[in-house]
Design an enzyme around this catalytic site. Structure first.
Site, mmCIF file in Angstrom:
data_model
loop_
_atom_site.group_PDB
_atom_site.id
_atom_site.type_symbol
_atom_site.label_atom_id
_atom_site.label_comp_id
_atom_site.label_asym_id
_atom_site.label_seq_id
_atom_site.Cartn_x
_atom_site.Cartn_y
_atom_site.Cartn_z
ATOM 1 C CG ASN A 253 -1.940 1.029 1.455
ATOM 2 O OD1 ASN A 253 -1.597 2.127 1.192
ATOM 3 N ND2 ASN A 253 -2.943 0.805 1.529
ATOM 4 C CG HIS B 62 0.817 6.150 5.107
ATOM 5 N ND1 HIS B 62 -0.061 7.178 5.234
ATOM 6 C CD2 HIS B 62 0.066 4.841 5.132
ATOM 7 C CE1 HIS B 62 -1.216 6.441 5.955
ATOM 8 N NE2 HIS B 62 -1.105 5.281 5.899
ATOM 9 C CG HIS C 291 -8.112 4.126 1.173
ATOM 10 N ND1 HIS C 291 -8.261 4.049 2.523
ATOM 11 C CD2 HIS C 291 -9.300 4.554 0.596
ATOM 12 C CE1 HIS C 291 -9.761 4.259 2.583
ATOM 13 N NE2 HIS C 291 -10.184 4.584 1.693
ATOM 14 N NE ARG D 185 -9.406 8.454 4.532
ATOM 15 C CZ ARG D 185 -9.624 7.743 5.599
ATOM 16 N NH1 ARG D 185 -9.285 6.588 5.767
ATOM 17 N NH2 ARG D 185 -10.591 7.917 6.435
ATOM 18 N NE ARG E 191 -7.438 11.462 5.531
ATOM 19 C CZ ARG E 191 -8.169 10.859 6.915
ATOM 20 N NH1 ARG E 191 -7.180 10.138 7.550
ATOM 21 N NH2 ARG E 191 -9.226 11.111 7.109
ATOM 22 C CD GLU F 162 -6.960 -0.225 1.075
ATOM 23 O OE1 GLU F 162 -6.077 -1.357 1.245
ATOM 24 O OE2 GLU F 162 -6.872 0.939 1.569
ATOM 25 C CB THR G 243 -9.673 1.848 7.408
ATOM 26 O OG1 THR G 243 -9.057 2.353 5.946
ATOM 27 C CG2 THR G 243 -11.095 1.251 7.040
ATOM 28 C CD GLU H 68 -7.357 -6.270 2.991
ATOM 29 O OE1 GLU H 68 -7.416 -6.463 1.699
ATOM 30 O OE2 GLU H 68 -6.767 -5.408 3.407
ATOM 31 C CG HIS I 280 -5.584 -1.514 9.284
ATOM 32 N ND1 HIS I 280 -5.247 -0.792 10.291
ATOM 33 C CD2 HIS I 280 -6.329 -0.440 8.415
ATOM 34 C CE1 HIS I 280 -5.456 0.410 10.515
ATOM 35 N NE2 HIS I 280 -6.178 0.531 9.221
HETATM 36 N N1 PXP Z 1 -6.089 -2.889 3.993
HETATM 37 C C1 PXP Z 1 -7.207 -2.071 4.045
HETATM 38 C C2 PXP Z 1 -8.389 -2.371 3.570
HETATM 39 C C3 PXP Z 1 -6.858 -0.764 4.517
HETATM 40 O O1 PXP Z 1 -7.629 0.156 4.503
HETATM 41 C C4 PXP Z 1 -5.324 -0.495 4.991
HETATM 42 C C5 PXP Z 1 -5.033 0.871 5.209
HETATM 43 O O2 PXP Z 1 -4.983 1.678 4.306
HETATM 44 C C6 PXP Z 1 -4.352 -1.593 4.682
HETATM 45 C C7 PXP Z 1 -4.736 -2.815 4.265
HETATM 46 C C8 PXP Z 1 -3.072 -1.339 4.948
HETATM 47 O O3 PXP Z 1 -2.801 -1.014 6.486
HETATM 48 P P1 PXP Z 1 -1.531 -0.434 6.966
HETATM 49 O O4 PXP Z 1 -1.174 0.636 6.282
HETATM 50 O O5 PXP Z 1 -1.678 -0.165 8.494
HETATM 51 O O6 PXP Z 1 -0.225 -1.767 6.629
#
Ligand code: PXP
Length: 261
Positions: free
Chosen positions: A12, A15, A48, A50, A54, A75, A106, A156, A199
């Site tokens: 992901n 960030h 994601h 959003r 952001r 996402e 989330t 998931e 997550h």
């Molecule tokens: N899966 C989903 C559905 C999420 O919303 C997120 C966070 O955006 C993640 C995985 C990844 O989470 P993390 O950034 O804490 O590894």
């Protein structure tokens, strides 16, 4: 030895965009991060979009889809606007997540039980467009049954509560949360649902959850990007892949294996 299939890693890149947006400029570029993660062995990229934009922006989703030669997991909240964007971008997959404006990330799983009627048409429309739909849910049997009922092919499991309990040293809670994840993964298989998780995972929790044989994909972002600050993105992704492979191979020498500790 665990004979289950290899687990795919979706990295992901949200960030990386968070950091870019801190200065409002163009660096660091989430697309470059995605390309580097894939070169390091990641199986796909997750982002994601959003509602408040952001981190990831619309243009990021477009350029990720155009430039990467690997599955893109989009996402998104189940809103008409996001549905339109997803149908235009045509990612490999969409993961429907709940979204609250004030949350930092989330916070919980989708309310599939209460939202069946609202979610079913989204799942249907995305599926008819050839997009694989997953629902981001709490590891509860009710949510799994509802996911099956609305014909989602994939779930998931939200690992946030488990990861938080580990982080805060709440051992009993961590054990209980891991038991929920284990039961939910087994139930997903019984319901014919493909099972993913994510997550809050770090190297250690990713290794531990990889023990569950039904899980075929992990989506991980924050920790990989955070660790990249110190060891570089390539090394961070490679170390995550190694941790997952170790968990799946059942070779971990650490105690607590299988109990989520
Ligand atoms: N899966 C989903 C559905 C999420 O919303 C997120 C966070 O955006 C993640 C995985 C990844 O989470 P993390 O950034 O804490 O590894």
């Amino acid at each position: 030895m665990n004979s289950a299939k290899k687990i795919r890693l979706g990295v992901n890149v949200d960030h990386v965009a968070t950091l870019r947006n801190a200065r409002g400029g163009r660096v660091p570029d989430p697309l470059r991060a995605a390309q580097m993660a894939l070169a390091a062995g990641a199986d796909g990229i997750t982002a994601h979009l959003r509602e408040d934009r952001r981190h990831i922006h619309d243009e990021d989703m477009r350029s990720l889809k155009e430039a990467i030669d690997a599955p893109l997991n989009f996402e998104m909240a189940a809103t008409e606007q996001m549905l339109d964007i997803a149908l235009r971008i045509q990612p490999h997959a969409c993961c429907l997540v709940p979204e609250k404006r004030t949350e930092r990330t989330t916070e919980g799983g989708l309310d599939v039980v209460g939202g069946r009627d609202r979610l079913a048409p989204f799942i249907d429309e995305l599926s008819r467009a050839g997009i694989r739909v997953s629902l981001f849910i709490e590891p509860s049997l009710e949510a799994l049954a509802a996911a099956r009922d609305v014909k989602a092919p994939v779930v998931e499991l939200h690992t946030g509560a488990w990861c938080h309990a580990i982080e805060t040293g709440e051992t009993a809670k961590a054990e209980a949360e891991f038991a929920r994840l284990r039961a939910a993964a087994a139930e997903a298989e019984r319901f014919g649902l493909e099972c993913h998780a994510g997550h809050g995972l770090d190297f250690d929790s990713a290794r531990r959850i990889a023990v569950l044989p039904q899980i075929v994909e992990l989506n991980i972002g924050h920790f990989i990007v955070a660790e990249a600050v110190f060891i570089g993105l390539e090394a961070s992704v490679k170390q995550m892949i190694a941790a997952i492979a170790e968990g799946r191979g059942g070779t971990s020498p650490l105690s607590g294996e299988g109990r989520g500790l």
